[in-house]
Design an enzyme around this catalytic site. Sequence first.
Site, PDB file in Angstrom:
ATOM      1  N   LYS A  52      49.253  47.226  47.446  1.00  0.00           N
ATOM      2  CA  LYS A  52      49.125  47.363  46.033  1.00  0.00           C
ATOM      3  C   LYS A  52      48.703  48.878  46.972  1.00  0.00           C
ATOM      4  CE  LYS A  52      46.276  43.994  44.996  1.00  0.00           C
ATOM      5  NZ  LYS A  52      45.028  42.542  44.494  1.00  0.00           N
ATOM      6  N   GLN A  96      38.757  43.122  46.282  1.00  0.00           N
ATOM      7  CA  GLN A  96      39.828  41.759  46.753  1.00  0.00           C
ATOM      8  C   GLN A  96      39.312  40.803  47.205  1.00  0.00           C
ATOM      9  OE1 GLN A  96      43.092  42.317  46.683  1.00  0.00           O
ATOM     10  NE2 GLN A  96      44.112  40.293  47.279  1.00  0.00           N
ATOM     11  N   ASP A 119      41.487  45.384  37.402  1.00  0.00           N
ATOM     12  CA  ASP A 119      42.070  43.831  37.744  1.00  0.00           C
ATOM     13  C   ASP A 119      41.581  43.108  36.375  1.00  0.00           C
ATOM     14  OD1 ASP A 119      42.397  43.244  40.287  1.00  0.00           O
ATOM     15  OD2 ASP A 119      40.814  43.513  40.992  1.00  0.00           O
TER      16      ASP A 119
HETATM   17  N1  GUN Z   1      42.247  37.790  45.529  1.00  0.00           N
HETATM   18  C1  GUN Z   1      44.446  37.071  44.774  1.00  0.00           C
HETATM   19  N2  GUN Z   1      44.368  38.096  44.042  1.00  0.00           N
HETATM   20  C2  GUN Z   1      43.309  38.994  43.218  1.00  0.00           C
HETATM   21  C3  GUN Z   1      43.632  40.174  42.496  1.00  0.00           C
HETATM   22  O1  GUN Z   1      44.082  40.449  41.285  1.00  0.00           O
HETATM   23  N3  GUN Z   1      42.965  41.150  42.422  1.00  0.00           N
HETATM   24  C4  GUN Z   1      41.723  40.963  43.636  1.00  0.00           C
HETATM   25  N4  GUN Z   1      39.970  41.504  43.529  1.00  0.00           N
HETATM   26  N5  GUN Z   1      41.527  40.071  44.398  1.00  0.00           N
HETATM   27  C5  GUN Z   1      42.500  39.353  43.882  1.00  0.00           C
END
Ligand code: GUN
Length: 292
Positions: A52, A96, A119
């Site tokens: 990311k 995350q 998100d």
């Molecule tokens: N853990 C697995 N997928 C995601 C996501 O798209 N965003 C976040 N913040 N955590 C995750």
Amino acid sequence: MQLLDGKYVSEQVKVQIAEEASQFLAESGRKPHLVAILVGNDGGSETYVASKMKNCEKVGFKSSLYRYDNSVTEAELLEKVREINADADVDGLIVQLPLPKHIDPEKVTEAIDPKKDVDGFHPINLGRMMRNLPCYIPATPYGILLMLQAYNIDTTGMHCVVVGRSNIVGGPMSVLMARNANPGNCTVTLTHSKTKDLKEQVLQGDIIIAAIGKKNFITADMVKTGAIVIDVGINRETSTETKSGFKLYGDVDFENVAPKSSFITPVPGGVGLMTIVGLLKNTLASARKEIY
Ligand code: GUN
């Protein structure tokens, strides 16, 4: 069978995002800014967050990463979230998941300012999504919609079977595919671990969206000829064959399902790359104040 090529589509969309980010910089004097919080050192989370951040730099965004040990308290984390909420230089904030057991992910998610919740996990954004109002759509479902759009797939009237009811993918995906929109306008079946006759249900799917987190779970006998197959699975296994020391497997038995499908996403090179694009688009939308 045609491959839904996440590498090709994500690169194309990123070129467009980079142009728009550069325009935003020229107009506002600042770059769109994404902040990520990462707790602990789960291998999968490390990889996703690094990707990311790297992709932010690639398209001309600013990115910041705050790392904490597993020992961080919930109060400390919530304090950091509040500080970032109040920082006018930040457009998007993601924490995350998963978090260590002593931290309530619901509390953390609800602490994020919905205006910065790129998100799309906050109940305000999920509620707005249910009502077809402007909102941040969770990144993976958003990436899947962008992929279907990129291949001009008209989903109107199709039967979409979603496998898996997670808050991150299956739940929101089922809502999005039923919305009065394109992609959307599907009749949706949301299946999960308690579904009876799972095979019979999946066989009804004109579109199958597999998001259960089990390697090769969807086998060829579960798939109707001509179905569109979207594989959300990223199952990591250690391997001596690769430089990274692990190999990724989807939720779909690609080798045997692909010949029966009309379109299919590979793993890797499919939905995972589109998830990043969904996140970048949400961050740009936040910077431009398009949603709120
Ligand atoms: N853990 C697995 N997928 C995601 C996501 O798209 N965003 C976040 N913040 N955590 C995750």
